[in-house]
Design a protein around this motif. Structure first.
Motif, mmCIF file in Angstrom:
data_model
loop_
_atom_site.group_PDB
_atom_site.id
_atom_site.type_symbol
_atom_site.label_atom_id
_atom_site.label_comp_id
_atom_site.label_asym_id
_atom_site.label_seq_id
_atom_site.Cartn_x
_atom_site.Cartn_y
_atom_site.Cartn_z
ATOM 1 N N MET A 70 0.806 -1.218 0.000
ATOM 2 C CA MET A 70 0.000 0.000 0.000
ATOM 3 C C MET A 70 0.839 1.268 0.000
ATOM 4 N N VAL A 71 2.159 1.145 0.022
ATOM 5 C CA VAL A 71 3.009 2.320 0.165
ATOM 6 C C VAL A 71 2.764 3.352 -0.936
ATOM 7 N N GLU A 72 2.632 2.912 -2.178
ATOM 8 C CA GLU A 72 2.426 3.854 -3.287
ATOM 9 C C GLU A 72 1.054 4.525 -3.217
ATOM 10 N N SER A 73 0.046 3.756 -2.866
ATOM 11 C CA SER A 73 -1.295 4.343 -2.783
ATOM 12 C C SER A 73 -1.385 5.357 -1.650
ATOM 13 N N LEU A 74 -0.669 5.104 -0.540
ATOM 14 C CA LEU A 74 -0.652 6.061 0.565
ATOM 15 C C LEU A 74 0.114 7.324 0.183
ATOM 16 N N ARG A 75 1.174 7.164 -0.561
ATOM 17 C CA ARG A 75 1.914 8.332 -1.051
ATOM 18 C C ARG A 75 1.041 9.180 -1.971
ATOM 19 N N ALA A 76 0.250 8.506 -2.802
ATOM 20 C CA ALA A 76 -0.634 9.218 -3.726
ATOM 21 C C ALA A 76 -1.684 10.044 -2.977
ATOM 22 N N LEU A 77 -1.978 9.647 -1.740
ATOM 23 C CA LEU A 77 -2.928 10.388 -0.910
ATOM 24 C C LEU A 77 -2.246 11.502 -0.119
ATOM 25 N N GLY A 78 -0.932 11.664 -0.327
ATOM 26 C CA GLY A 78 -0.199 12.750 0.322
ATOM 27 C C GLY A 78 0.507 12.370 1.597
ATOM 28 N N LEU A 79 0.562 11.089 1.900
ATOM 29 C CA LEU A 79 1.197 10.637 3.134
ATOM 30 C C LEU A 79 2.687 10.383 2.874
ATOM 31 N N PRO A 80 3.592 11.053 3.609
ATOM 32 C CA PRO A 80 5.044 10.877 3.404
ATOM 33 C C PRO A 80 5.548 9.581 4.058
ATOM 34 N N VAL A 81 5.436 8.489 3.331
ATOM 35 C CA VAL A 81 5.808 7.194 3.896
ATOM 36 C C VAL A 81 6.893 6.508 3.070
ATOM 37 N N ASP A 82 7.607 5.591 3.732
ATOM 38 C CA ASP A 82 8.596 4.736 3.080
ATOM 39 C C ASP A 82 8.440 3.330 3.637
ATOM 40 N N LEU A 83 8.981 2.375 2.923
ATOM 41 C CA LEU A 83 8.964 0.986 3.379
ATOM 42 C C LEU A 83 10.301 0.689 4.044
ATOM 43 N N LYS A 84 10.269 0.482 5.348
ATOM 44 C CA LYS A 84 11.483 0.216 6.116
ATOM 45 C C LYS A 84 11.357 -1.135 6.821
ATOM 46 N N ARG A 85 12.261 -2.050 6.437
ATOM 47 C CA ARG A 85 12.227 -3.401 6.997
ATOM 48 C C ARG A 85 10.839 -4.025 6.850
ATOM 49 N N SER A 86 10.292 -3.841 5.661
ATOM 50 C CA SER A 86 8.990 -4.410 5.276
ATOM 51 C C SER A 86 7.810 -3.810 6.033
ATOM 52 N N VAL A 87 8.038 -2.693 6.717
ATOM 53 C CA VAL A 87 6.954 -2.030 7.446
ATOM 54 C C VAL A 87 6.797 -0.605 6.915
ATOM 55 N N ILE A 88 5.577 -0.230 6.561
ATOM 56 C CA ILE A 88 5.325 1.143 6.111
ATOM 57 C C ILE A 88 5.530 2.077 7.293
ATOM 58 N N THR A 89 6.341 3.094 7.069
ATOM 59 C CA THR A 89 6.695 4.020 8.145
ATOM 60 C C THR A 89 6.447 5.456 7.717
#
Length: 237
Positions: A149-168
């Motif tokens: 879901m990382v890309e879809s959350l980014r598209a909603l404006g959420l500044p997230v990255d995938l760190k150790r397989s966990v969205i952060t």
């Protein structure tokens, strides 16, 4: 060159005719209900949700609801004493403005008022809703979301990255602020974080009975956006 079969013209007269027939059908249905039921209420609603309103319809299975074009409902009732379908109905027609509907019922007035007084269902806000609170998400892991879901959350404006397989979440993020109009992206984020701001409720505004009496029950709650005929679809029951 032969004319393509895909190119077909539709006479505007036919479209208008169907529209007129639909309106006439609604008018006839409302007037039939006027003859059938003892009381008619004009009610206002906020944050209409089909799933919640289905429950209301089920609880009033022996009654009828009409939500649709305000102008059509006014015509059915009668906009003036000369046009009214039954004595005193034009007064009820004058209350058909904004996000409203009609309830035709044989239930007692006490039963109707008590039911809708207690009707208040919390729900997620949609885009265009004015935020009632400021919602800020603290930085850190978001284990409720799967990595895909990382890309879809980014598209909603959420500044997230995938760190150790966990969205952060990289830093604190304010989804919305009190008093601001929600965008579609903000509304979706509020759902993702299970933040409910809207309340579905119905307010009885006025009542007419077969003896021709009319009663104004309450003044309409103030709304920032309230358009005449904002319900294009006929939702009569």
């Amino acid at each position: 060159m032969p004319k393509s079969r895909r190119v077909r013209t539709k006479p505007l007269t036919q479209t208008k005719s169907k529209g007129a027939e639909l309106k006439k059908g609604v008018v006839d249905s409302i007037r039939t209900a006027v003859d059938e039921y003892n009381s008619i209420y004009v009610f206002g609603f906020e944050n209409m949700r089909t799933n919640h309103f289905k429950v209301v319809r089920a609880d009033f299975a022996d009654s009828r609801f009409f939500l649709g074009k305000n102008k059509v409902m006014k015509v059915a009732l009668g906009r003036t004493p000369e046009e009214e379908y039954a004595e005193g109905l034009f007064k009820l027609a004058n209350d058909v403005s904004g996000s409203v509907g009609l309830l035709m019922t044989n239930k007692s007035d006490d039963e109707v008022r008590e039911y809708f007084k207690g009707l208040n269902v919390e729900d997620y806000a949609k885009s265009g809703f004015v935020a009632t609170e400021t919602v800020t998400i603290p930085a850190g892991p978001l284990p409720q979301f799967v990595g895909s879901m990382v890309e879809s959350l980014r598209a909603l404006g959420l500044p997230v990255d995938l760190k150790r397989s966990v969205i952060t979440l990289n830093n604190d993020h304010t989804i919305c602020k009190t008093g601001a109009v929600l965008t579609p992206e903000q509304a979706k984020l509020l759902v993702h974080f299970d933040k409910k701001m809207a309340n579905f409720n119905v307010q009885m505004l006025s009542r007419w009975t077969k003896d021709g009496s009319y009663e104004r029950i309450a003044e309409r709650k103030a709304k920032k956006a309230d358009a005449e005929d904002d319900e294009d679809a006929d939702m009569s029951d």
